[in-house]
Scaffold this motif. Structure first.
Motif, PDB file in Angstrom:
ATOM      1  N   VAL A  89       0.839  -1.202   0.000  1.00 13.14           N
ATOM      2  CA  VAL A  89       0.000   0.000   0.000  1.00 13.14           C
ATOM      3  C   VAL A  89       0.874   1.252   0.000  1.00 13.14           C
ATOM      4  N   GLU A  90       1.965   1.224   0.738  1.00 12.00           N
ATOM      5  CA  GLU A  90       2.885   2.369   0.761  1.00 12.00           C
ATOM      6  C   GLU A  90       3.467   2.634  -0.630  1.00 12.00           C
ATOM      7  N   ARG A  91       3.874   1.566  -1.325  1.00 18.52           N
ATOM      8  CA  ARG A  91       4.406   1.740  -2.691  1.00 18.52           C
ATOM      9  C   ARG A  91       3.323   2.217  -3.652  1.00 18.52           C
ATOM     10  N   ALA A  92       2.107   1.688  -3.504  1.00 20.20           N
ATOM     11  CA  ALA A  92       1.004   2.121  -4.375  1.00 20.20           C
ATOM     12  C   ALA A  92       0.706   3.603  -4.153  1.00 20.20           C
ATOM     13  N   ASN A  93       0.644   4.021  -2.899  1.00 22.36           N
ATOM     14  CA  ASN A  93       0.384   5.440  -2.604  1.00 22.36           C
ATOM     15  C   ASN A  93       1.519   6.324  -3.111  1.00 22.36           C
ATOM     16  N   HIS A  94       2.750   5.841  -3.013  1.00 22.39           N
ATOM     17  CA  HIS A  94       3.892   6.589  -3.545  1.00 22.39           C
ATOM     18  C   HIS A  94       3.762   6.731  -5.068  1.00 22.39           C
ATOM     19  N   SER A  95       3.356   5.665  -5.734  1.00 19.38           N
ATOM     20  CA  SER A  95       3.162   5.711  -7.195  1.00 19.38           C
ATOM     21  C   SER A  95       2.050   6.673  -7.575  1.00 19.38           C
ATOM     22  N   ILE A  96       0.989   6.718  -6.775  1.00 17.73           N
ATOM     23  CA  ILE A  96      -0.112   7.649  -7.033  1.00 17.73           C
ATOM     24  C   ILE A  96       0.402   9.086  -6.955  1.00 17.73           C
ATOM     25  N   LEU A  97       1.200   9.379  -5.942  1.00 20.35           N
ATOM     26  CA  LEU A  97       1.774  10.727  -5.808  1.00 20.35           C
ATOM     27  C   LEU A  97       2.701  11.054  -6.978  1.00 20.35           C
ATOM     28  N   LYS A  98       3.526  10.098  -7.377  1.00 19.64           N
ATOM     29  CA  LYS A  98       4.462  10.320  -8.479  1.00 19.64           C
ATOM     30  C   LYS A  98       3.750  10.464  -9.822  1.00 19.64           C
ATOM     31  N   SER A  99       2.583   9.862  -9.949  1.00 21.99           N
ATOM     32  CA  SER A  99       1.891   9.858 -11.245  1.00 21.99           C
ATOM     33  C   SER A  99       1.459  11.247 -11.684  1.00 21.99           C
ATOM     34  N   SER A 100       1.316  12.150 -10.737  1.00 24.00           N
ATOM     35  CA  SER A 100       0.920  13.508 -11.104  1.00 24.00           C
ATOM     36  C   SER A 100       2.099  14.326 -11.635  1.00 24.00           C
ATOM     37  N   SER A 101       3.282  13.762 -11.567  1.00 24.15           N
ATOM     38  CA  SER A 101       4.467  14.454 -12.095  1.00 24.15           C
ATOM     39  C   SER A 101       4.952  13.738 -13.356  1.00 24.15           C
ATOM     40  N   ASN A 102       5.985  14.259 -13.941  1.00 26.59           N
ATOM     41  CA  ASN A 102       6.588  13.596 -15.107  1.00 26.59           C
ATOM     42  C   ASN A 102       7.567  12.521 -14.687  1.00 26.59           C
ATOM     43  N   ASP A 103       7.625  12.225 -13.380  1.00 27.93           N
ATOM     44  CA  ASP A 103       8.564  11.257 -12.833  1.00 27.93           C
ATOM     45  C   ASP A 103       7.977   9.845 -12.791  1.00 27.93           C
ATOM     46  N   TYR A 104       6.796   9.668 -13.325  1.00 24.17           N
ATOM     47  CA  TYR A 104       6.147   8.361 -13.318  1.00 24.17           C
ATOM     48  C   TYR A 104       5.897   7.932 -14.761  1.00 24.17           C
ATOM     49  N   PRO A 105       6.121   6.655 -15.075  1.00 26.08           N
ATOM     50  CA  PRO A 105       5.900   6.210 -16.459  1.00 26.08           C
ATOM     51  C   PRO A 105       4.463   6.455 -16.911  1.00 26.08           C
ATOM     52  N   ARG A 106       4.308   6.994 -18.103  1.00 28.98           N
ATOM     53  CA  ARG A 106       2.974   7.201 -18.669  1.00 28.98           C
ATOM     54  C   ARG A 106       2.419   5.857 -19.129  1.00 28.98           C
ATOM     55  N   TYR A 107       1.115   5.756 -19.104  1.00 30.10           N
ATOM     56  CA  TYR A 107       0.452   4.534 -19.551  1.00 30.10           C
ATOM     57  C   TYR A 107       0.821   4.246 -21.003  1.00 30.10           C
ATOM     58  N   ASN A 108       1.118   2.997 -21.268  1.00 33.06           N
ATOM     59  CA  ASN A 108       1.318   2.518 -22.637  1.00 33.06           C
ATOM     60  C   ASN A 108       0.716   1.123 -22.699  1.00 33.06           C
ATOM     61  N   PHE A 109      -0.155   0.908 -23.639  1.00 31.81           N
ATOM     62  CA  PHE A 109      -0.887  -0.359 -23.735  1.00 31.81           C
ATOM     63  C   PHE A 109       0.057  -1.564 -23.757  1.00 31.81           C
ATOM     64  N   PHE A 110       1.225  -1.417 -24.373  1.00 34.68           N
ATOM     65  CA  PHE A 110       2.137  -2.539 -24.550  1.00 34.68           C
ATOM     66  C   PHE A 110       3.235  -2.622 -23.490  1.00 34.68           C
ATOM     67  N   THR A 111       3.763  -1.494 -23.055  1.00 34.96           N
ATOM     68  CA  THR A 111       4.955  -1.528 -22.208  1.00 34.96           C
ATOM     69  C   THR A 111       4.762  -1.029 -20.780  1.00 34.96           C
ATOM     70  N   GLU A 112       3.688  -0.331 -20.494  1.00 29.47           N
ATOM     71  CA  GLU A 112       3.454   0.188 -19.139  1.00 29.47           C
ATOM     72  C   GLU A 112       1.954   0.289 -18.901  1.00 29.47           C
ATOM     73  N   ASN A 113       1.340  -0.881 -18.702  1.00 29.32           N
ATOM     74  CA  ASN A 113      -0.110  -0.909 -18.534  1.00 29.32           C
ATOM     75  C   ASN A 113      -0.476  -1.268 -17.091  1.00 29.32           C
ATOM     76  N   CYS A 114      -1.730  -1.552 -16.850  1.00 31.21           N
ATOM     77  CA  CYS A 114      -2.209  -1.809 -15.494  1.00 31.21           C
ATOM     78  C   CYS A 114      -1.532  -3.028 -14.869  1.00 31.21           C
ATOM     79  N   GLU A 115      -1.239  -4.042 -15.667  1.00 32.95           N
ATOM     80  CA  GLU A 115      -0.571  -5.227 -15.124  1.00 32.95           C
ATOM     81  C   GLU A 115       0.857  -4.900 -14.696  1.00 32.95           C
ATOM     82  N   HIS A 116       1.554  -4.086 -15.486  1.00 34.82           N
ATOM     83  CA  HIS A 116       2.913  -3.673 -15.121  1.00 34.82           C
ATOM     84  C   HIS A 116       2.907  -2.861 -13.827  1.00 34.82           C
ATOM     85  N   ALA A 117       2.001  -1.900 -13.730  1.00 34.79           N
ATOM     86  CA  ALA A 117       1.939  -1.047 -12.541  1.00 34.79           C
ATOM     87  C   ALA A 117       1.621  -1.874 -11.294  1.00 34.79           C
TER      88      ALA A 117
END
Length: 168
Positions: A130-158
């Motif tokens: 949960v701590e890592r998930a919350n950290h990822s949520i915070l990072k997602s609002s910046s450019n420091d988090y990988p953008r969604y990509n259907f092939f290389t960075e999707n929900c399963e990867h996250a």
């Protein structure tokens, strides 16, 4: 994997850190009949593609109408259109979601599966997930988090990213 039961609008058996899946349905929430058909077909194991996410709460311990939250790569139809208008329609299909905290109630009435791990998670492991998930949520609002990509960075990867260290 096993099906999660919904009781009075709550998924009581879910705990923080649980790896969850729903049948992949790109139009989820737009047409209830389509959602129901997709869930029935998936219940017969005829759909092999799933949307992955992580539970952030011990649902049984929540009071009142609080159903809990999940961490996931997702968006709403309105979010998609707004993004498409900003970056272009073709680009929006590859970058169609953001990693965010979503109310579990948005999956009310849906078929949800829980991935049962080979070794049950300890409370310490669940808290780290949960701590890592919350950290990822915070990072997602910046450019420091990988953008969604259907092939290389999707929900399963996250989901794998926040779970991975605890599964070893």
């Amino acid at each position: 994997i096993r099906k999660v039961n919904e009781i009075n609008g709550k998924f009581i058996g879910l705990k923080k850190g649980d790896h969850l899946m729903v049948p992949l349905n790109l139009a989820r929430g737009l047409v209830n009949v389509v959602d129901s058909i997709v869930d029935v077909v998936a219940d017969y194991d005829l759909i092999q593609f799933h949307h992955h996410f992580v539970c952030l709460d011990d649902v049984a311990s929540l009071k009142g109408d609080d159903c809990g939250y999940v961490a996931e790569f997702t968006n709403t139809p309105e979010d998609f259109v707004e993004n498409a208008n900003r970056i272009g329609w073709s680009s929006a299909f590859l970058d169609k979601a953001s990693y965010r905290k979503t109310p579990l109630s948005s999956y009310k009435g849906s078929l949800i599966f829980k991935v049962d791990e080979e070794h049950p998670l300890s409370d310490i492991q669940r808290n780290k997930i949960v701590e890592r998930a919350n950290h990822s949520i915070l990072k997602s609002s910046s450019n420091d988090y990988p953008r969604y990509n259907f092939f290389t960075e999707n929900c399963e990867h996250a989901t794998s990213d926040v779970l991975q260290k605890e599964m070893l």
